[in-house]
Design a protein around this motif. Structure first.
Motif, PDB file in Angstrom:
ATOM      1  N   TYR B 368       0.816  -1.189  -0.203  1.00  0.00           N
ATOM      2  CA  TYR B 368       0.097   0.135   0.011  1.00  0.00           C
ATOM      3  C   TYR B 368       0.621   0.940   0.331  1.00  0.00           C
ATOM      4  CZ  TYR B 368      -4.157  -2.844   1.574  1.00  0.00           C
ATOM      5  OH  TYR B 368      -4.924  -3.546   1.222  1.00  0.00           O
ATOM      6  N   ASP B 369       1.793   1.370   0.422  1.00  0.00           N
ATOM      7  CA  ASP B 369       2.843   2.665   1.455  1.00  0.00           C
ATOM      8  C   ASP B 369       3.526   2.886  -0.210  1.00  0.00           C
ATOM      9  OD1 ASP B 369       1.745   2.770   3.347  1.00  0.00           O
ATOM     10  OD2 ASP B 369       3.817   1.809   4.545  1.00  0.00           O
ATOM     11  N   ARG B 372       0.999   4.077  -2.468  1.00  0.00           N
ATOM     12  CA  ARG B 372       0.959   5.406  -2.400  1.00  0.00           C
ATOM     13  C   ARG B 372       2.221   6.467  -2.932  1.00  0.00           C
ATOM     14  NH1 ARG B 372      -2.869   3.776   2.495  1.00  0.00           N
ATOM     15  NH2 ARG B 372      -1.112   2.774   3.396  1.00  0.00           N
ATOM     16  N   TYR B 438      -9.888  -2.496   2.449  1.00  0.00           N
ATOM     17  CA  TYR B 438      -9.011  -1.407   2.896  1.00  0.00           C
ATOM     18  C   TYR B 438      -9.997  -1.118   3.676  1.00  0.00           C
ATOM     19  CZ  TYR B 438      -7.853  -1.604  -1.739  1.00  0.00           C
ATOM     20  OH  TYR B 438      -6.527  -1.931  -2.893  1.00  0.00           O
ATOM     21  N   SER B 439      -9.133  -0.661   5.532  1.00  0.00           N
ATOM     22  CA  SER B 439      -9.306   0.220   6.093  1.00  0.00           C
ATOM     23  C   SER B 439      -9.911   1.638   6.187  1.00  0.00           C
ATOM     24  CB  SER B 439      -7.978   0.271   7.646  1.00  0.00           C
ATOM     25  OG  SER B 439      -7.560   0.795   7.123  1.00  0.00           O
ATOM     26  N   SER B 440     -10.819   1.940   6.755  1.00  0.00           N
ATOM     27  CA  SER B 440     -11.175   3.391   6.671  1.00  0.00           C
ATOM     28  C   SER B 440      -9.580   4.593   6.565  1.00  0.00           C
ATOM     29  CB  SER B 440     -12.139   4.146   7.882  1.00  0.00           C
ATOM     30  OG  SER B 440     -12.808   5.727   7.385  1.00  0.00           O
ATOM     31  N   ASP B 441      -8.861   4.179   7.279  1.00  0.00           N
ATOM     32  CA  ASP B 441      -7.676   4.778   7.023  1.00  0.00           C
ATOM     33  C   ASP B 441      -6.775   5.556   5.698  1.00  0.00           C
ATOM     34  OD1 ASP B 441      -7.654   6.265   9.533  1.00  0.00           O
ATOM     35  OD2 ASP B 441      -6.174   4.992  10.665  1.00  0.00           O
ATOM     36  N   ASP B 442      -6.745   3.544   5.572  1.00  0.00           N
ATOM     37  CA  ASP B 442      -6.055   3.575   3.777  1.00  0.00           C
ATOM     38  C   ASP B 442      -7.210   4.010   2.975  1.00  0.00           C
ATOM     39  OD1 ASP B 442      -4.676   1.487   4.871  1.00  0.00           O
ATOM     40  OD2 ASP B 442      -6.072  -0.308   4.792  1.00  0.00           O
ATOM     41  N   ASP B 444      -8.724   6.763   2.797  1.00  0.00           N
ATOM     42  CA  ASP B 444      -8.660   8.216   3.335  1.00  0.00           C
ATOM     43  C   ASP B 444      -6.627   7.969   2.509  1.00  0.00           C
ATOM     44  OD1 ASP B 444     -10.315   8.762   4.395  1.00  0.00           O
ATOM     45  OD2 ASP B 444      -9.611   9.235   6.233  1.00  0.00           O
ATOM     46  N   ALA B 445      -5.936   7.307   2.573  1.00  0.00           N
ATOM     47  CA  ALA B 445      -4.553   7.735   2.581  1.00  0.00           C
ATOM     48  C   ALA B 445      -4.166   7.504   0.855  1.00  0.00           C
ATOM     49  CB  ALA B 445      -3.895   6.544   3.137  1.00  0.00           C
ATOM     50  N   ARG B 448      -6.020  10.286  -1.180  1.00  0.00           N
ATOM     51  CA  ARG B 448      -5.127  11.569  -0.027  1.00  0.00           C
ATOM     52  C   ARG B 448      -3.790  11.603  -0.995  1.00  0.00           C
ATOM     53  NH1 ARG B 448      -6.062  14.814   4.090  1.00  0.00           N
ATOM     54  NH2 ARG B 448      -7.122  13.832   5.352  1.00  0.00           N
TER      55      ARG B 448
END
Lengths: 74, 578
Positions: B368-369, B372, B438-442, B444-445, B448
């Motif tokens: 994921y990182d 992004r 995906y989590s909610s944070d994932d 969003d990231a 973004r």
């Protein structure tokens, strides 16, 4: 085979380019890439800068370039 | 085996009439703003570096998926074409109308040398029409059952293409003069047609002076010792079969038939049979020897290198397209493709285009990182980046998890088929799902950082693109929203081309200047009526702030208010009791 905005300057550079001594460090701007579209050359120079740095020997740049271009990508 | 036909995204194999009703797309432009260019690997098709053909022939143009299936056979490129034509499951939405493919993996054709004179002379090179390993299953059989019969059969993929009888008599000739022999020789390379008795020449001419059989026959007939009958008057004399001294063709003792069998054999293998091309080898044109069914050899394809991808992407400069997606899954290639797309959009190049790439090894290196970070590194409003894998059936009907690199094809397919203003956001994809949760944070990231991702519709479970963002890293709406960028580019391209075609090169009087401004307003009004631009009492849909003629130049400056996609509905319900 390549794009439109590309070779004239490179060919001129190639003709005018004198070989550097093997251990002499050159700036990445001085390293001459083969005929490529201008936009590709910019990307490749950025890659070489990442791998070798903004100064390196001609051989270092050449090896990094060859390795990059010969890398197989499925 | 019966093959299904794809009609409107559905495979049809049962005979019958089939109908589909669709609503028209919301708006279209007079110029092409829908063609998708795909660069990727496939089993079939002409590769980007095929020297045997011109650059214009090194890309495949498809307006429906069945032809793409025939040409590309298998691989990322075919899967991407099928996605482009069928990106959504919503029956009211369409897929791409035209897809152009550049095959990035180098490939070679299979070949076979055909011989004549019982194997003495190599006279024809035959090549598979297509490139790659699969061409090795192309076979040729030549049958010459009698002097007046010659047949060629080509085999490929369980199919056979058989020629008609390729025997081609073009004229007969008989000599009744005083010489004891009249031996005919013909050299197609030098063009010398000669009839002689040893060192005594009875007739000789350069057939270049008599380009057709009809003309040559007339020339021979000037000698009354010859009886000549044309059988194929229009046939070109330079294409006649060679006749050597060794053939000992004597038209004194018998009426001789001059033939052009080689040319018919060449035409069949080069022009008529879809599986092969052929060219003359050496200087002789001689009827091909019989040949038992023999397979062509040598067809290969290899994994593309960075250099191959670079060249394949560069070939995209020759293609007229509005979207350009590379399917490497590699970040360096993505940067090259983005650079090519940015180059296309230079004012001087005049080629409005958006581009896309996506992650490859989603279950390994492309975490994921990493995805992004890749999107942030691309950072362009002209470029989108796919970050979610997608489950779907591939071109062989096998359940497959497609790498995220295919996601831009879905997004551009939606845009292409329904007008550039159609946002891919929340459109139900023609897919089964996304294996990643995906989590909610994932989420969003990802958004973004400018990543396009797929999540299931919580109500229906159907996968959808959560938000059609570009990789642009700034806060502004238009450069961050893919459909708004593509609409802006489409409006620019449409305006530029219409104005150019109507007025550049014309003599413009003072009176004509008003006509030009009227045309400009007419184009802008069409954008308003199509919904690309919108205005209010406070802000006009468009305002031309400058329209200045100076010498041979016209400068136009305009302010446009682009229609926005609705991404959010915020509702605050203040609930209370009495």
């Amino acid at each position: 085979m390549f794009g439109e905005e590309k070779t004239e300057k490179t060919e001129k550079e190639v003709k005018e380019k004198k070989p550097s001594p093997p251990n002499k460090k050159i700036r990445i701007d001085e390293f001459v890439l083969p005929q490529l579209p201008k936009y590709a050359r910019e990307v490749l120079k950025a890659h070489l800068k990442k791998v070798v740095g903004s100064k390196g020997t001609e051989e270092e740049y050449k090896n990094a370039f060859d390795n990059f271009m010969k890398r197989e990508i499925k | 085996m019966a093959e299904p036909y794809i009609f409107e995204n559905e495979e049809i194999i049962v005979p019958g009439g089939y109908t589909k009703v669709k609503f028209k797309p919301s708006g279209t432009f007079a110029v092409d703003t829908s063609t998708i260019l795909l660069v990727g690997t496939s089993e079939g098709g002409i590769p980007f570096d095929a020297d045997e053909v011109t650059e214009d022939e090194r890309f495949g143009v498809f307006t429906e998926p069945n032809k793409a299936r025939d040409v590309l056979r298998k691989g990322d490129l075919l899967d991407a074409v099928l996605i482009a034509f069928s990106p959504v499951s919503d029956p009211n939405l369409s897929g791409a109308r035209k897809v152009v493919c550049i095959r990035s993996n180098p490939a070679e054709r299979s070949t076979l040398v055909l011989k004549s004179d019982s194997g003495v002379s190599e006279v024809m090179d035959v090549f598979s029409a297509d490139y790659g390993k699969h061409t090795k299953n192309t076979a040729i059989q030549i049958d010459n059952p009698s002097g007046t019969e010659s047949f060629i059969t080509v085999f490929k993929d369980g199919r056979e293409v058989a020629s008609d009888n390729l025997y081609n008599p073009i004229f007969t000739i008989n000599y009744s003069g005083s010489e004891s022999a009249a031996n005919i020789t013909f050299n197609s390379d030098s063009g010398i047609f000669k009839i002689a008795n040893g060192v005594i020449t009875i007739f000789e001419t350069d057939i270049n002076d008599f380009p057709t059989v009809g003309a040559l026959v007339e020339a021979i007939e000037t000698n009354s010792d010859f009886t000549v009958i044309a059988l194929n008057s229009g046939f070109k004399t330079k294409l006649m079969d060679d006749i050597t001294v060794g053939d000992a063709i004597n038209c004194k003792t018998a009426t001789i038939t001059i033939k052009g069998i080689y040319e018919y054999q060449l035409r069949f293998l080069n022009q008529i049979c879809e599986f092969t091309t052929a060219k003359q080898k050496g200087l002789l044109k001689r009827k091909l020897d019989s040949l038992a069914k023999t397979f062509l050899a040598g067809g290969t394809h290899s994994t593309p290198t960075t250099e191959n991808w670079t060249d394949a992407i560069a070939l995209g400069d020759k293609v007229e397209a509005f979207y350009q997606v590379e399917l490497s899954g590699d970040m360096d290639v993505a940067q090259l493709n983005k650079a090519a797309v940015k180059f296309s959009n230079k004012t001087k190049i005049r080629r409005e285009r958006m581009g896309g790439s996506g992650a490859g090894d989603y279950s390994g290196a492309d975490t994921y990182d990493v995805r992004r970070a890749n999107s942030k590194a691309l950072n362009s409003f002209l470029y989108i980046y796919g970050a979610s894998p997608i489950q779907r059936y591939n071109s062989d009907g096998e359940f497959t998890v497609f790498e995220p690199k295919f996601l831009p094809v879905f997004a551009f397919g939606i845009n292409s088929g329904n007008g550039p203003a159609t946002a891919a956001t929340f459109k139900a994809l023609d897919a089964i799902g996304n294996p990643e949760v995906y989590s909610s944070d994932d989420v969003d990231a990802f958004i973004r950082s400018g990543c396009m991702i797929v999540t299931p519709n919580p109500r229906t479970g159907v996968p959808r693109i959560l938000r059609s963002v570009t990789t642009y890293q700034g806060p502004e709406l238009i450069p961050s929203e893919m459909s708004m960028v593509s609409t802006a580019l489409a409006m620019a391209k449409n305006f530029r081309i219409i104005m150019e075609e109507n007025f550049v090169g014309k003599n413009i009087t003072i009176g004509d200047q008003g006509v030009i401004e009227l045309k400009a307003r007419e184009i802008l009004d069409s954008y308003v009526s199509s919904g690309y631009l919108t205005g209010s009492d406070v802000q006009a849909a468009y305002q031309i702030t400058q329209f200045n003629f100076a010498g041979d130049k016209l400068s136009i400056v305009m302010d446009l208010t682009e229609t926005s996609v609705l991404n959010f509905i915020f509702t605050l319900m203040n609930v209370s009791t009495i």
